[in-house]
Design an enzyme around this catalytic site. Structure first.
Site, PDB file in Angstrom:
ATOM      1  N   ARG A 116       0.841  -1.207   0.000  1.00 14.29           N
ATOM      2  CA  ARG A 116       0.000   0.000   0.000  1.00 14.29           C
ATOM      3  C   ARG A 116       0.862   1.238   0.000  1.00 14.29           C
ATOM      4  NH1 ARG A 116      -2.410   0.526   4.856  1.00 14.29           N
ATOM      5  NH2 ARG A 116      -3.441   2.370   4.051  1.00 14.29           N
ATOM      6  N   LYS A 126       3.322  -7.518  12.132  1.00 21.15           N
ATOM      7  CA  LYS A 126       2.541  -7.724  10.898  1.00 21.15           C
ATOM      8  C   LYS A 126       2.746  -9.139  10.351  1.00 21.15           C
ATOM      9  CE  LYS A 126       1.625  -5.457   6.494  1.00 21.15           C
ATOM     10  NZ  LYS A 126       1.461  -4.146   5.888  1.00 21.15           N
ATOM     11  N   ARG A 169      -1.746   4.528  14.651  1.00 18.37           N
ATOM     12  CA  ARG A 169      -0.795   4.136  15.710  1.00 18.37           C
ATOM     13  C   ARG A 169      -1.510   4.185  17.047  1.00 18.37           C
ATOM     14  NH1 ARG A 169       1.947   3.429  11.965  1.00 18.37           N
ATOM     15  NH2 ARG A 169       3.816   4.425  11.165  1.00 18.37           N
TER      16      ARG A 169
HETATM   17  C1  BTN Z   1       0.693  -3.872   2.371  1.00 19.44           C
HETATM   18  O1  BTN Z   1       0.647  -4.293   3.525  1.00 19.44           O
HETATM   19  O2  BTN Z   1       1.231  -2.790   2.103  1.00 19.44           O
HETATM   20  C2  BTN Z   1       0.094  -4.703   1.265  1.00 19.44           C
HETATM   21  C3  BTN Z   1       1.021  -5.792   0.811  1.00 19.44           C
HETATM   22  C4  BTN Z   1       0.436  -6.656  -0.269  1.00 19.44           C
HETATM   23  C5  BTN Z   1       1.434  -7.650  -0.804  1.00 19.44           C
HETATM   24  C6  BTN Z   1       0.816  -8.638  -1.753  1.00 19.44           C
HETATM   25  S1  BTN Z   1       1.924  -9.951  -2.148  1.00 19.44           S
HETATM   26  C7  BTN Z   1       0.850 -10.481  -3.407  1.00 19.44           C
HETATM   27  C8  BTN Z   1       0.332  -9.254  -4.101  1.00 19.44           C
HETATM   28  N1  BTN Z   1       1.250  -8.818  -5.125  1.00 19.44           N
HETATM   29  C9  BTN Z   1       1.800  -7.635  -4.843  1.00 19.44           C
HETATM   30  O3  BTN Z   1       2.628  -7.042  -5.546  1.00 19.44           O
HETATM   31  N2  BTN Z   1       1.316  -7.169  -3.685  1.00 19.44           N
HETATM   32  C10 BTN Z   1       0.360  -8.081  -3.097  1.00 19.44           C
END
Ligand code: BTN
Length: 262
Positions: A57, A126, A258
């Protein structure tokens, strides 16, 4: 090692027909790969052992150790416009937590808008990230739902503490069993969401919400931080924050949440 599609299908059981799965050894990002497949049917899944440009994100990158993570994306089509898909990524988080609990996972919580966390001795770490990307045409909308789940915590410099399923009571879990359980629960939850919206999933999300009724701070780039009591989420998936000036609804996912300093 690349997933064995026959094993996965066996684990999906009666729901196998809902999904079209492609298992890749490597790709840039399973979300990007699925977004490029414009005509892919609803229920298409791409799972990759390794991503060279995994995305998180807020423009962040997503780092994962190939042998210690499950990274995949699911395409799901909705008859609604994107405006009616508020809360979708929260619904995905609720489905993920539910699937992990059904497998015996313990201590799993959710943080708005879409992190799965694990309770640790020092607070929370996380466990998984969710990235939902929407594209629409005149009469339907497609969501590419990407999930990155740590089987063990990734090594290296991380922005926040990370945890793995090995710490959640699921050491050495087989990725076929894991992916099948998550897809099965997602199918159920996404159908409920399509019919009744986030309202139908809200209680499932809120039950696992780690900051429910606790003081939090909302950080938004450039804006003064907002402090208040976190009341949970509404039927659209907006965060409800009780502040000195009343209850505020936070819609933007582009904020950081937070715990408030005592
Ligand atoms: C976050 O926490 O910022 C979101 C992370 C999302 C990661 C997943 S891995 C599979 C899919 N492909 C990506 O490039 N991103 C999501």
């Amino acid at each position: 090692m690349r997933l064995d599609l026959a094993l996965l299908e066996a684990r999906l059981g009666e729901q196998a027909g809902l999904f079209t799965v492609d298992a890749l050894a490597v790709c840039d990002s399973t979300n990007s790969e699925l977004l490029r497949r414009a005509d892919a049917p609803s229920g298409s899944v791409i799972v990759a052992d390794r991503q060279t440009a995994g995305r998180g994100r807020r423009g962040r990158s997503w780092l994962s150790t190939p042998e210690n993570s499950l990274t995949f994306s699911l395409l799901w089509r909705f008859a609604d416009s994107p405006a009616r898909l508020g809360g979708l990524s929260l619904a995905v988080g609720a489905a993920l937590a539910q699937a992990l609990e059904q497998l015996g996972g313990q201590g799993i919580g959710l943080k708005w808008p879409n992190d799965a966390l694990l309770a640790t001795a020092d607070g929370y770490a996380k466990l998984a990230g969710i990235l939902v990307e929407l594209a629409s045409n005149r009469d339907s909308c497609q969501a590419v739902i990407g999930i990155g789940l740590n089987l063990a915590p990734p090594a290296g410099e991380l922005e926040q503490p990370a945890a793995g399923l090995d710490q959640a009571g699921l050491p050495g879990i087989d990725r076929h069993i894991l992916l099948a359980a998550i897809l099965r629960q997602l199918a159920v939850t996404l159908d409920r969401f399509a019919q009744s919206g986030f309202a139908a999933v809200r209680a499932d999300w809120q039950r696992r919400h780690v900051w429910q009724n606790r003081p939090v701070q909302i950080l938004d780039a450039g804006a003064t931080p907002l402090t208040g009591l976190c009341l949970g989420v509404d039927d659209d998936g907006a965060l409800l924050l009780e502040t000195a000036t009343g209850v505020q609804r936070i819609y933007s996912g582009d904020v950081s949440l937070r715990p408030a300093k005592p």
